[in-house]
Design an enzyme around this catalytic site. Structure first.
Site, PDB file in Angstrom:
ATOM      1  N   LYS A  66      39.802  40.855  41.788  1.00 20.03           N
ATOM      2  CA  LYS A  66      39.322  41.723  42.895  1.00 20.03           C
ATOM      3  C   LYS A  66      38.977  40.913  44.145  1.00 20.03           C
ATOM      4  CE  LYS A  66      37.385  45.298  39.855  1.00 20.03           C
ATOM      5  NZ  LYS A  66      37.232  44.639  38.550  1.00 20.03           N
ATOM      6  N   ASP A  69      37.999  39.012  51.069  1.00 18.87           N
ATOM      7  CA  ASP A  69      37.604  37.940  51.994  1.00 18.87           C
ATOM      8  C   ASP A  69      38.381  38.136  53.290  1.00 18.87           C
ATOM      9  OD1 ASP A  69      36.616  35.421  53.005  1.00 18.87           O
ATOM     10  OD2 ASP A  69      36.290  34.855  50.910  1.00 18.87           O
ATOM     11  N   ARG A 241      36.512  48.619  25.323  1.00 14.36           N
ATOM     12  CA  ARG A 241      35.687  48.789  24.120  1.00 14.36           C
ATOM     13  C   ARG A 241      36.292  49.672  23.031  1.00 14.36           C
ATOM     14  NH1 ARG A 241      30.533  49.464  27.907  1.00 14.36           N
ATOM     15  NH2 ARG A 241      32.260  50.052  29.251  1.00 14.36           N
TER      16      ARG A 241
END
Ligand code: C5P
Length: 266
Positions: A66, A69, A241
């Site tokens: 991700k 900048d 999960r």
């Protein structure tokens, strides 16, 4: 043929060894034609050597860093990421039109570039928290980010499954990648079965340990079944999960892949 989503498994186990054991098990069972999502924790700790091990096992890599900048710094980081030969990378769409366009143009000159997805709104934001920063409803912002992302020539967006369909309908050729997928019982009941047989199958699924479904009482708020993600036309789904916390990750992965297999159009 229908378009069906690609599976990305989030490698979020606490240690490198646990992640690797899961991946070796998947590879042993020929379940390696999928994407493994390697996030910040694993990449910071285990580095590019870990990615190479996963690639040697035959997996495709989704490197979820991700980036956000100034355009020049993002391009520099991207040039380094390209050396890793990963298949999917992520940036933030809020890094803006100039960064997105420069990245898209840069990747046009690369042979076999990775797919690049821009995060719209992080699903951890509540509407109120979002409004405090952007002064707009979160779903409108997500659509706006998707618009800019698509106009700049980036391949796709990371979004909630609830926004996937509307984004795909509004912006040509944009891909969607959606986390928060929670396979549920009805995902694994063949829609061609008549209602009596469905009932019998449902009972047998509940009674037997052959299907081990994750109980989704976790931090994900906007969750969806596989069926719903398919209806929402998600191109990539992220499952963490429900697979790695399952007592039988191989069995649940097989079931998910079977569900996602392209079926002949009727
Ligand atoms: O375990 P679970 O299936 O919830 O894993 C989802 C994965 O997707 C995690 O690695 C999480 O960090 C990531 N993710 C997310 N929501 C986003 C972007 C990424 O859940 N908006």
């Amino acid at each position: 043929m229908n378009n069906t989503p690609n599976l990305c498994i989030a490698l979020d186990l606490p240690t490198r060894d646990e992640n690797l054991t899961l991946c070796k098990d998947l590879a042993k069972n020929n379940l390696n034609d999928i994407y493994l999502k390697v996030g910040l924790r694993s990449f910071i700790r285990d580095g590019s050597a870990f990615l190479e091990e996963l690639q040697k096992l035959g997996f495709k890599i989704f490197l979820d860093l991700k980036l956000y900048d100034i355009p020049n710094t993002m391009l520099d980081a991207l040039s380094e990421i390209l050396k890793l030969k990963v298949d999917i990378i992520t940036i933030h769409s809020s890094s803006g039109r100039r960064a997105l366009s420069e990245i898209a143009n840069f990747l046009k000159k690369v042979t076999n570039p990775p797919l690049i997805f821009a995060v719209t709104a992080l699903t951890s934001f509540s509407d109120e928290e979002w409004r405090e920063i952007y002064n707009q409803k979160i779903n409108l912002s997500a659509l706006n980010f998707a618009k800019i992302t698509s106009e700049c020539g980036i391949n796709g967006v990371v979004c909630s499954v609830f926004e996937s369909k509307v984004i795909k309908e509004n912006f040509n050729n944009i891909l969607t990648l959606t986390p928060g997928i929670r396979p549920c019982e009805s995902d694994f009941i063949d829609s061609n079965l008549d209602s009596t047989n469905k009932g019998i199958l449902k009972d047998s699924l509940q009674d037997s340990s052959q299907i081990d479904l994750y109980d989704a009482k976790d931090d994900q708020k906007r969750i969806s079944s596989l069926d719903f993600a398919m209806k929402q036309k998600a191109d990539f789904i992220v499952v963490g999960r429900p697979i790695y916390k399952s007592t039988n990750p191989i069995s649940i992965t097989k079931k998910i892949l079977n569900k996602l297999e392209p079926k002949e159009a009727k």
